[in-house]
Motif scaffolding. Structure first.
Motif, PDB file in Angstrom:
ATOM      1  N   UNK A  52       0.927  -1.388   0.427  1.00 42.39           N
ATOM      2  CA  UNK A  52      -0.052  -0.622  -0.433  1.00 42.39           C
ATOM      3  C   UNK A  52       1.007   0.996  -0.016  1.00 42.39           C
ATOM      4  N   UNK A  77      -1.737  -1.180  -8.386  1.00 43.94           N
ATOM      5  CA  UNK A  77      -3.175  -1.216  -7.957  1.00 43.94           C
ATOM      6  C   UNK A  77      -4.302  -0.464  -8.983  1.00 43.94           C
ATOM      7  N   UNK A  78      -3.240   0.634  -9.437  1.00 40.87           N
ATOM      8  CA  UNK A  78      -5.083   1.583 -10.567  1.00 40.87           C
ATOM      9  C   UNK A  78      -5.380   0.653 -11.273  1.00 40.87           C
ATOM     10  N   UNK A  80      -4.479  -3.338 -13.399  1.00 41.58           N
ATOM     11  CA  UNK A  80      -3.658  -4.433 -12.938  1.00 41.58           C
ATOM     12  C   UNK A  80      -3.441  -4.249 -12.069  1.00 41.58           C
ATOM     13  N   UNK A  81      -1.751  -5.185 -11.981  1.00 44.08           N
ATOM     14  CA  UNK A  81      -1.225  -4.865 -10.654  1.00 44.08           C
ATOM     15  C   UNK A  81       0.313  -5.456 -11.438  1.00 44.08           C
ATOM     16  N   UNK A 246       0.459   7.203   0.596  1.00 48.01           N
ATOM     17  CA  UNK A 246      -1.182   7.425   0.980  1.00 48.01           C
ATOM     18  C   UNK A 246      -1.771   8.360   0.766  1.00 48.01           C
ATOM     19  N   UNK A 249      -2.031   9.853  -2.233  1.00 44.39           N
ATOM     20  CA  UNK A 249      -2.882   8.864  -3.511  1.00 44.39           C
ATOM     21  C   UNK A 249      -4.065   9.377  -2.763  1.00 44.39           C
ATOM     22  N   UNK A 250      -4.285   9.791  -1.720  1.00 40.88           N
ATOM     23  CA  UNK A 250      -5.495  10.945  -1.044  1.00 40.88           C
ATOM     24  C   UNK A 250      -5.632  11.813  -1.858  1.00 40.88           C
ATOM     25  N   UNK A 252      -4.574  13.125  -4.424  1.00 38.43           N
ATOM     26  CA  UNK A 252      -5.461  12.769  -6.484  1.00 38.43           C
ATOM     27  C   UNK A 252      -6.210  11.449  -5.814  1.00 38.43           C
ATOM     28  N   UNK A 253      -6.647  11.148  -5.442  1.00 40.21           N
ATOM     29  CA  UNK A 253      -8.044  10.775  -4.931  1.00 40.21           C
ATOM     30  C   UNK A 253      -8.778  12.436  -5.194  1.00 40.21           C
ATOM     31  N   UNK A 256     -10.027  13.780  -7.829  1.00 43.24           N
ATOM     32  CA  UNK A 256     -10.966  13.884  -8.971  1.00 43.24           C
ATOM     33  C   UNK A 256     -12.023  13.559  -8.604  1.00 43.24           C
TER      34      UNK A 256
ATOM     35  N   UNK B 422      -6.145  -9.892  -7.267  1.00 43.54           N
ATOM     36  CA  UNK B 422      -5.212  -8.563  -7.887  1.00 43.54           C
ATOM     37  C   UNK B 422      -5.104  -7.626  -6.826  1.00 43.54           C
ATOM     38  N   UNK B 424      -6.476  -5.247  -3.126  1.00 40.46           N
ATOM     39  CA  UNK B 424      -6.524  -5.289  -1.812  1.00 40.46           C
ATOM     40  C   UNK B 424      -7.638  -6.060  -0.796  1.00 40.46           C
ATOM     41  N   UNK B 479      -5.466   6.735   8.599  1.00 41.24           N
ATOM     42  CA  UNK B 479      -4.743   6.306   7.349  1.00 41.24           C
ATOM     43  C   UNK B 479      -4.368   4.990   6.805  1.00 41.24           C
ATOM     44  N   UNK B 482      -7.107   5.130   4.152  1.00 45.83           N
ATOM     45  CA  UNK B 482      -7.336   5.921   3.286  1.00 45.83           C
ATOM     46  C   UNK B 482      -5.820   4.537   1.853  1.00 45.83           C
ATOM     47  N   UNK B 483      -5.934   4.393   2.514  1.00 49.58           N
ATOM     48  CA  UNK B 483      -4.108   3.426   1.770  1.00 49.58           C
ATOM     49  C   UNK B 483      -4.935   2.192   0.937  1.00 49.58           C
ATOM     50  N   UNK B 486     -10.279   2.656  -3.057  1.00 38.99           N
ATOM     51  CA  UNK B 486      -9.552   3.193  -4.338  1.00 38.99           C
ATOM     52  C   UNK B 486      -9.896   4.292  -4.541  1.00 38.99           C
ATOM     53  N   UNK B 487      -9.493   3.806  -5.854  1.00 37.52           N
ATOM     54  CA  UNK B 487      -9.793   5.449  -6.314  1.00 37.52           C
ATOM     55  C   UNK B 487     -10.851   6.597  -6.534  1.00 37.52           C
ATOM     56  N   UNK B 488     -11.737   5.514  -6.832  1.00 41.51           N
ATOM     57  CA  UNK B 488     -12.713   6.760  -7.211  1.00 41.51           C
ATOM     58  C   UNK B 488     -14.346   6.371  -5.852  1.00 41.51           C
TER      59      UNK B 488
END
Lengths: 380, 497
Positions: A52, A77-78, A80-81, A246, A249-250, A252-253, A256, B422, B424, B479, B482-483, B486-488
């Motif tokens: 992570x 992981x966004x 595929x992997x 993390x 990434x947060x 960025x999320x 979006x 694949x 988490x 944390x 958040x870790x 997913x992106x959306x």
């Protein structure tokens, strides 16, 4: 549960006459520090185990704007992997030496995320698959020569960045063949509109002078040079900390998903956005022509070092008009300038299981394998 | 406003801070603040619908007072109130479904007699946006007027009643509150309690973990399967089908936890909605553990008024079926929800028959105390829920049948399986199971005099006495969430109901 409830009640109501002692400040501070340190260590260990916070892999670069962090472990992981590390040069590749061993043919692949292939494990990316195929074939034929396919692909790179990358980094590896994996927006991302100058990423942009010469516009990189300066602490956090990953990434999320967050971010960074960047001293550019000039320049660079350029066009399965136009333009240019040209559109469109070649936007394992299959005869 | 949004993460602390900053003697001001905050929360989505909930509140408040004042005509008032509330629900939720169903029926008949003309017909559709949470607050209003009709005292204070209807932690997707439980909390002077605060934070973090880490990530896997049914193999189909059952649990129970936790931060308690539903050994038990506030509502205001189970066996079966069909329709205006409800109704009837048979038959009654009997029941109930989940999730009945067929055909595939492995999820599900095991183990240990209990109590006492440690623990869990996020961001599934 009842026992707990009783205990809670007893603690919640101090006895009459009992004086509640406030902890001294140093003790509270010490406790906070200690608890934070323990938590950070535990979280870093856990995130490392679970893969992570390892999607952070760019660092600022004064020539290119951004580049891969050398030796950085990445778990992607966004889409595929994959879970492996960049090499010490920051390439999505096995460890390579700068010097080419005798009898080795070196092929360098330039491109964006499609070439980088973080969506599949390293051994399944098309450069590695191609290298294995070529070496296997050479071995079967009893030849002593070896092939090395070096992957310089980096997500988000434009044609302008790829040319700079070749000149500053790739040429040192003395490749015999350079494959430029051209994607739809590579040319458009190489030019910049006047209205976007304040908010665009600091990276090299290009334009054509009235005489038709290719020029680099580094004004944005110069204006935002402070962002590209190496910062030891940030650099260390990017390389080593999953927690930092993390957080990024947060952010960025959120940018979006959340309009309010975007507004707040704009408000907080309004000073940066209002910074003065000199307006372009040239008229709006035609990205196709700039793209063609960039390919011409790359071809000149490669041939002057004794190599050969192949432009491989991203498969236009969706029929994007921009890419269609560029396909026509670049194929003509290839004939004129004498570099190799390979359009992947038809083989991908005609593939029996074409849906299986792409995950969402990028190639699947099968897609990478198919790419290597297509490229192999062309290399010969 | 979504509970899992950035805006809510700013909104909640702001409300909590201002709420507790108001001195306790101004109890009314605190309630007013909560009412204003609840309307801001609701109108953030679509301001106009704030007026709808306000209008419904005013009318139901007046109905409650009228029921008390005009005792001689209370039956008529109740009927008027029920018609009014159900009409609102029907208009916003079922108008297009009813129109579409009538159209399909007429179109089907016309196609038989006038095939040429029927082809040119287009289904009528009204442009209605379903107000968020309408199914939940309408049921709360119905409960209110029915209970006042049955003799409960009406709420005199309009602000208290309005807050009962609009209270933001339970406004959009429940739990469906009972006004007697809620309004008495408004009368009592709320006192800040660190135990409530800890419990609230714990519930919010647990809810976010369930929703974001488990539910949303599971949703990606499930959606991939249900969107590409033809590409699914045997294992893929089982993962997608089982995944959906768990996704909806994590999503909805996560929402409830966040809602209950938010309410606790403000010193209020809203009812529990889930009690380990997947450990139910039969379907009757499942409905006592799943969406408890809805199932008890259906029991009290539909099943029992229909006669409940104290009628002839045939009538009791009919009552169960009707309650579940309407319960299915409550979830959504589509035929597959109706069939889902009927499927559950039939399951409940069969479950009851089986339990009765097992009690009557000596051989079966000897087997009943055995753990294998219990766990077989748990497994069978789970299997039933997977099948029911297909009806709930599939967009059409033929699609549901195709998926059910794929569960028994040994096809190869692999997309969904690869995506699951694949993701988490293997790590986060393991983490969640470890957490559940640790919690149940510690609960057991706490009841015994042992060294472990002493250590646990000491750690607990230290944690409760050390604010810095608490803050660090909450931040660490945040944390982790958040870790693994997913992106959306995905909205809660039950928001659409």
């Amino acid at each position: 549960m009842q026992t707990i409830a009783r205990t809670e009640k007893t603690q919640a109501s101090p006895k009459v006459g009992e004086v509640k002692v406030r902890k001294p400040l140093w003790r509270t501070g010490g406790e906070t520090l200690l608890a934070s340190l323990v938590a950070i260590c535990l979280l870093e260990t856990f995130f490392n185990f679970a893969g992570i916070g390892q999607q952070e892999f760019f660092e600022p670069d004064q020539d290119l704007g951004a580049r891969h962090i050398p030796s950085k472990q990445v778990t992607w992981r966004m889409e595929g992997l994959s879970r492996d590390s960049f090499n010490s040069f920051g390439m999505r590749d096995y460890e390579r030496s700068l010097a080419k061993s005798p009898g080795t043919t070196r092929i360098a692949v330039l491109g964006d995320s499609a070439a980088e292939g973080l969506q599949v494990p390293l051994e399944d990316t098309f450069p590695i698959a191609l290298q294995n195929m070529l070496n296997k074939e050479a071995k079967e034929q009893g030849a002593t020569k070896r092939f090395e396919v070096l992957n310089f692909g980096c997500a988000g790179y434009s044609s302008a960045q790829e040319v700079v990358q070749y000149e500053t980094q790739v040429a040192k590896f003395s490749p015999d063949i350079v494959v430029l994996f051209y994607n739809q927006k590579d040319a458009a991302e190489s030019v910049i509109d006047n209205s976007m100058r304040a908010i665009s990423d600091p990276k090299p942009y290009c334009y054509l002078s009235p005489a038709g010469e290719l020029k680099f516009d580094n004004a944005i990189m110069e204006a935002r040079a402070d962002e590209l300066k190496p910062d030891p602490l940030l650099s260390w956090l990017r390389r080593e900390s999953r927690l930092y990953g993390v957080i990024n990434q947060t952010l960025f999320s959120l940018s979006v998903n959340d309009k309010r967050f975007v507004k707040m971010k704009h408000w907080l960074t309004r000073q940066k956005q209002n910074r003065k960047i000199a307006p372009a001293a040239y008229p709006p550019q035609n990205p196709d022509l700039v793209g063609a000039k960039l390919i011409e320049r790359l071809n000149a660079d490669v041939t002057s070092s004794g190599g050969r350029l192949i432009v491989m066009m991203f498969p236009n399965t969706a029929g994007y008009p921009d890419l269609k136009r560029q396909q026509v333009l670049f194929s003509k240019l290839a004939q004129k300038a004498g570099f190799g040209y390979l359009d992947l559109s038809e083989p991908f469109i005609n593939h029996k299981h074409k849906q299986e070649l792409i995950i969402e936007y990028h190639f699947s394992k099968k897609g990478h394998k198919f790419l290597a299959d297509l490229l192999k005869p062309y290399i010969h | 406003m979504l509970f899992n949004s950035f805006t809510y993460m700013l909104f909640l602390p702001a409300v909590v801070l201002i709420y507790w900053a108001i001195p306790g003697r101004y109890r009314g001001s605190r309630a007013t603040l909560l009412l204003v905050a609840s309307y801001i929360f609701y109108m953030n989505w679509k301001p106009a619908y704030g007026l709808l909930i306000f209008a419904l509140t005013v009318i139901n408040y007046a109905l409650g007072l009228a029921l008390e004042k005009f005792a001689a005509r209370k039956k008529q008032i109740l009927i008027a109130g029920l018609i009014f509330n159900l009409s609102c629900l029907c208009f916003f939720k079922y108008a297009n479904f009813i129109l579409g169903s009538i159209f399909s029926g007429v179109h089907g008949l016309s196609a038989l007699f006038m095939p040429d003309q029927a082809d040119n017909w287009t289904s009528p559709a009204l442009k209605i946006i379903l107000p968020l949470g309408i199914s939940f607050f309408t049921f709360e209003f119905i409960h209110y007027i029915v209970d006042v009709y049955r003799g409960s005292a009406a709420v005199r204070n309009f602000r208290d009643f309005a807050l009962f209807a609009a209270f933001f932690p339970s406004q959009i997707a429940g739990p469906i509150k009972r006004f007697q439980d809620f309004t008495h909390q408004l009368v009592e002077k709320p006192v800040f309690s660190s135990a409530n605060f800890r419990e609230g934070m714990f519930l919010i973090l647990q809810g976010l973990f369930k929703k974001i880490v488990l539910g949303d990530n599971m949703g990606y896997v499930v959606n991939t399967g249900f969107n590409h049914i033809s590409r699914m193999g045997f294992v893929d189909t089982w993962i997608a089908v089982a995944g959906f059952t768990f996704q909806i649990f994590f999503d909805f129970s996560g929402y409830t936890d966040i809602g209950r936790g938010s309410a606790l931060l403000l010193g209020y308690k809203v009812p529990e909605n889930f009690n380990w539903p997947f450990l139910a050994a039969n379907l009757t038990e499942f409905w006592r553990r799943w969406h408890i506030s809805l199932s008890t509502w259906l029991r009290d205001y539909l099943f029992i008024p229909l006669g409940g189970s104290r009628v002839s066996p045939a009538r009791a079966r009919f009552n169960t079926m009707l309650t579940m069909v309407l319960g299915g329709l409550w979830h959504g205006a589509a035929w597959h929800y109706v069939i889902w409800g009927a499927f559950h109704g039939a399951g409940l009837v069969l479950s009851k028959e089986w339990t009765d048979l097992a009690a009557r038959t000596p051989f079966l009654s000897r087997l009943r105390p055995h753990p294998v009997w219990h766990w077989s029941g748990v497994a069978f109930t789970m299997l039933f829920l997977f099948m029911a989940g297909i009806l709930f999730r599939a967009n059409t009945i033929p699609q549901a049948l195709t998926i059910a067929h794929k569960l028994i055909i040994l096809d190869s595939g692999g997309d969904v399986t690869t995506m699951f492995l694949n993701s988490t999820l293997p790590v986060s599900l393991t983490l969640y199971l470890l957490y559940l095991a640790a919690r149940s183990w510690l609960d057991k240990a706490a009841r015994q005099e042992s060294l472990l209990n002493c250590a646990y109590s000491a750690a607990r006492n230290y944690f409760e006495g050390s604010l810095p440690t608490q803050v660090v623990v909450y931040a660490s869990v945040a944390f982790i969430i958040l870790g693994f996020a997913p992106l959306h961001v995905s909205p809660f599934i039950y928001f659409q109901f």
